[in-house]
Design an enzyme around this catalytic site. Structure first.
Site, PDB file in Angstrom:
ATOM      1  N   SER A 276       0.927  -1.044  -0.098  1.00 27.86           N
ATOM      2  CA  SER A 276       0.214  -0.053  -0.139  1.00 27.86           C
ATOM      3  C   SER A 276       1.077   1.255  -0.048  1.00 27.86           C
ATOM      4  O   SER A 276       2.058   1.321   0.380  1.00 27.86           O
ATOM      5  CB  SER A 276      -0.957  -0.132   1.306  1.00 27.86           C
ATOM      6  OG  SER A 276      -1.478   1.112   1.262  1.00 27.86           O
TER       7      SER A 276
ATOM      8  N   TYR B   8      -2.173  -0.757  10.649  1.00 28.01           N
ATOM      9  CA  TYR B   8      -2.660  -1.032   9.020  1.00 28.01           C
ATOM     10  C   TYR B   8      -0.991  -0.550   8.323  1.00 28.01           C
ATOM     11  O   TYR B   8      -0.474  -1.370   7.600  1.00 28.01           O
ATOM     12  CB  TYR B   8      -3.653  -0.424   8.422  1.00 28.01           C
ATOM     13  CG  TYR B   8      -3.778  -0.652   6.809  1.00 28.01           C
ATOM     14  CD1 TYR B   8      -3.930  -1.991   6.357  1.00 28.01           C
ATOM     15  CD2 TYR B   8      -3.823   0.441   6.004  1.00 28.01           C
ATOM     16  CE1 TYR B   8      -3.991  -2.268   5.043  1.00 28.01           C
ATOM     17  CE2 TYR B   8      -3.812   0.143   4.654  1.00 28.01           C
ATOM     18  CZ  TYR B   8      -3.933  -1.258   4.195  1.00 28.01           C
ATOM     19  OH  TYR B   8      -4.207  -1.351   2.800  1.00 28.01           O
TER      20      TYR B   8
HETATM   21  N1  LIG Z   1      -8.761  -0.319  -1.440  1.00 26.99           N
HETATM   22  C1  LIG Z   1      -7.692   0.345  -1.181  1.00 26.99           C
HETATM   23  O1  LIG Z   1      -8.010   1.851  -1.279  1.00 26.99           O
HETATM   24  C2  LIG Z   1      -6.293  -0.352  -0.999  1.00 26.99           C
HETATM   25  C3  LIG Z   1      -5.218   0.780  -1.147  1.00 26.99           C
HETATM   26  C4  LIG Z   1      -3.923   0.140  -0.942  1.00 26.99           C
HETATM   27  C5  LIG Z   1      -3.882  -1.126  -0.779  1.00 26.99           C
HETATM   28  N2  LIG Z   1      -4.684  -1.906  -0.696  1.00 26.99           N
HETATM   29  C6  LIG Z   1      -4.591  -3.369  -0.723  1.00 26.99           C
HETATM   30  O2  LIG Z   1      -5.123  -4.043  -1.500  1.00 26.99           O
HETATM   31  C7  LIG Z   1      -5.304  -5.296  -1.247  1.00 26.99           C
HETATM   32  C8  LIG Z   1      -6.771  -5.877  -1.731  1.00 26.99           C
HETATM   33  O3  LIG Z   1      -7.736  -4.988  -1.131  1.00 26.99           O
HETATM   34  P1  LIG Z   1      -8.923  -4.533  -1.951  1.00 26.99           P
HETATM   35  O4  LIG Z   1      -8.983  -3.135  -1.879  1.00 26.99           O
HETATM   36  O5  LIG Z   1      -9.153  -5.317  -3.067  1.00 26.99           O
HETATM   37  O6  LIG Z   1     -10.015  -4.879  -0.779  1.00 26.99           O
HETATM   38  P2  LIG Z   1     -11.460  -5.936  -0.905  1.00 26.99           P
HETATM   39  O7  LIG Z   1     -12.036  -5.736  -1.932  1.00 26.99           O
HETATM   40  O8  LIG Z   1     -11.884  -5.878   0.449  1.00 26.99           O
HETATM   41  O9  LIG Z   1     -10.338  -7.261  -0.863  1.00 26.99           O
HETATM   42  C9  LIG Z   1      -9.855  -7.963   0.139  1.00 26.99           C
HETATM   43  C10 LIG Z   1      -9.665  -9.552  -0.356  1.00 26.99           C
HETATM   44  O10 LIG Z   1      -9.029 -10.135   0.763  1.00 26.99           O
HETATM   45  C11 LIG Z   1      -9.706 -11.440   0.896  1.00 26.99           C
HETATM   46  N3  LIG Z   1      -9.644 -11.890   2.231  1.00 26.99           N
HETATM   47  C12 LIG Z   1      -9.734 -11.194   3.601  1.00 26.99           C
HETATM   48  N4  LIG Z   1      -9.572 -11.961   4.388  1.00 26.99           N
HETATM   49  C13 LIG Z   1      -8.874 -12.966   4.137  1.00 26.99           C
HETATM   50  C14 LIG Z   1      -8.120 -14.326   4.692  1.00 26.99           C
HETATM   51  N5  LIG Z   1      -8.472 -14.360   5.995  1.00 26.99           N
HETATM   52  N6  LIG Z   1      -8.122 -15.291   3.872  1.00 26.99           N
HETATM   53  C15 LIG Z   1      -8.250 -15.291   2.522  1.00 26.99           C
HETATM   54  N7  LIG Z   1      -8.751 -14.010   1.779  1.00 26.99           N
HETATM   55  C16 LIG Z   1      -9.234 -13.038   2.567  1.00 26.99           C
HETATM   56  C17 LIG Z   1     -11.507 -11.041   0.694  1.00 26.99           C
HETATM   57  O11 LIG Z   1     -12.104 -12.284   0.464  1.00 26.99           O
HETATM   58  P3  LIG Z   1     -12.971 -12.967   1.432  1.00 26.99           P
HETATM   59  O12 LIG Z   1     -13.468 -12.035   2.293  1.00 26.99           O
HETATM   60  O13 LIG Z   1     -13.736 -13.876   0.572  1.00 26.99           O
HETATM   61  O14 LIG Z   1     -11.865 -13.997   2.159  1.00 26.99           O
HETATM   62  C18 LIG Z   1     -11.084 -10.290  -0.536  1.00 26.99           C
HETATM   63  O15 LIG Z   1     -10.822 -11.011  -1.718  1.00 26.99           O
HETATM   64  C19 LIG Z   1      -5.356  -5.614   0.502  1.00 26.99           C
HETATM   65  O16 LIG Z   1      -4.124  -6.183   0.721  1.00 26.99           O
HETATM   66  C20 LIG Z   1      -5.170  -4.067   0.638  1.00 26.99           C
HETATM   67  O17 LIG Z   1      -4.356  -3.657   1.929  1.00 26.99           O
HETATM   68  C21 LIG Z   1      -6.084  -1.507  -0.896  1.00 26.99           C
END
Ligand SMILES: NC(=O)c1ccc[n+]([C@@H]2O[C@H](COP(=O)([O-])OP(=O)(O)OC[C@H]3O[C@@H](n4cnc5c(N)ncnc54)[C@H](OP(=O)(O)O)[C@@H]3O)[C@@H](O)[C@H]2O)c1
Length: 268
Positions: free
Chosen positions: A165, A177
């Site tokens: 991130s 985080y």
């Molecule tokens: N959105 C942002 O602004 C942002 C910015 C910077 C970085 N990120 C990073 O990008 C990555 C993806 O996030 P996103 O924005 O796409 O959010 P998201 O839509 O909430 O996706 C998170 C994913 O992680 C999975 N997950 C959560 N807990 C899990 C577990 N215990 N085991 C297996 N899978 C699990 C969820 O699936 P299930 O619930 O089905 O398990 C979901 O597929 C994360 O690492 C986040 O920190 C996001």
């Protein structure tokens, strides 16, 4: 291949492949495993890799979401394998990697996108929340790498993509985080130096705000504070991050894209 491109590019949200303007076949013969594939960045990345010809293992806890994405991608000509697993459980991660290996025979790309964030100051973060962030964003990441590395070493090549991130490089008001993502980014660079000699590449992807479900998983008061902070700023789309990942994994083997930081144009 032309058929694959046409049908995959007709897929509608999520993920929006139409916007991605992809070439096809660049990843033919390659096998990828994407954690966090049931939504957001992971789902868009899985779709992008499949559209380029990779066979893709889709990992997350919500089976029905994985099945729906798998159907969508298969209908478009992709070859994918949904695997329900909790990546905070080392044994489940091991089984996931073994399943991909036995089904597809190799593992070339690991995209570790599963993650959770409570974007709050330390004094507004509970021990349960910070344990969950450490267990998923850092330990879960390590389990996947631990399981994938011996296979990649045997193959004398592979690519580990860590979805860290912007808050893993710059300081934002999201103390724990931010700590887990600093750990992820730091270990990505250290790991790159360790495994490059084995032909294994390591890339850290460091986005700012991306419009996904991410914020919806936060406690209501924290979610409200984040939404107030973001206001009506135009955020990145998951496909923007998938495009960056695709760029990294389709470079010639001599090129290691170390870090890609992407921010919404308007994000300070
Ligand atoms: N959105 C942002 O602004 C942002 C910015 C910077 C970085 N990120 C990073 O990008 C990555 C993806 O996030 P996103 O924005 O796409 O959010 P998201 O839509 O909430 O996706 C998170 C994913 O992680 C999975 N997950 C959560 N807990 C899990 C577990 N215990 N085991 C297996 N899978 C699990 C969820 O699936 P299930 O619930 O089905 O398990 C979901 O597929 C994360 O690492 C986040 O920190 C996001």
């Amino acid at each position: 291949m032309a058929g694959r491109r046409t049908s995959l590019s007709r897929l509608v949200t999520p993920p929006n492949i139409e916007e991605m303007n992809m070439q096809t076949g660049k990843l033919s013969g390659r096998v990828a495993l994407v954690t966090g594939a049931s939504s957001g960045i992971g789902a868009a990345t899985a779709a992008a890799l499949a559209a380029e010809g990779a066979r893709v293992g889709l990992v997350a806890r919500r089976r029905e979401r994985l099945e729906a994405l798998a159907k969508q991608l298969r209908d478009g000509g992709g070859e994918v394998l949904p695997i329900q697993a909790d990546v905070t459980d080392e044994a489940q991660v091991d089984r996931t990697v073994e399943t991909v290996l036995s089904e597809y025979g190799r593992l070339d790309i690991l995209v570790a996108a599963a993650g959770v964030g409570v974007a709050a100051p330390f004094q507004n973060t509970t021990p349960a929340e910070y344990r969950q962030m450490i267990e998923l964003n850092f330990l879960g990441l390590l389990y996947g790498i631990h399981a994938a590395l011996p296979i990649m070493k045997r193959q004398a090549g592979g690519h580990i993509v860590i979805v860290s991130s912007g808050t893993g490089r710059y300081i934002h008001p999201s103390t724990v985080y931010s700590g887990t993502k600093h750990a992820a980014s730091a270990m990505a660079e250290s790991l790159r130096r360790e495994v490059g000699k084995d032909g294994i590449r390591v890339t850290s992807i460091e986005p700012g705000a991306v419009k996904t479900e991410f914020v919806s998983h936060m406690r209501p008061d924290v979610r409200q504070a984040v939404e107030d902070r973001l206001g009506d700023m135009e955020q990145l789309e998951s496909e923007d991050i998938a495009t960056a990942i695709l760029y990294a994994v389709t470079q010639p083997r001599r090129v290691n894209v170390n870090i890609l930081t992407l921010y919404p144009t308007q994000q300070a």
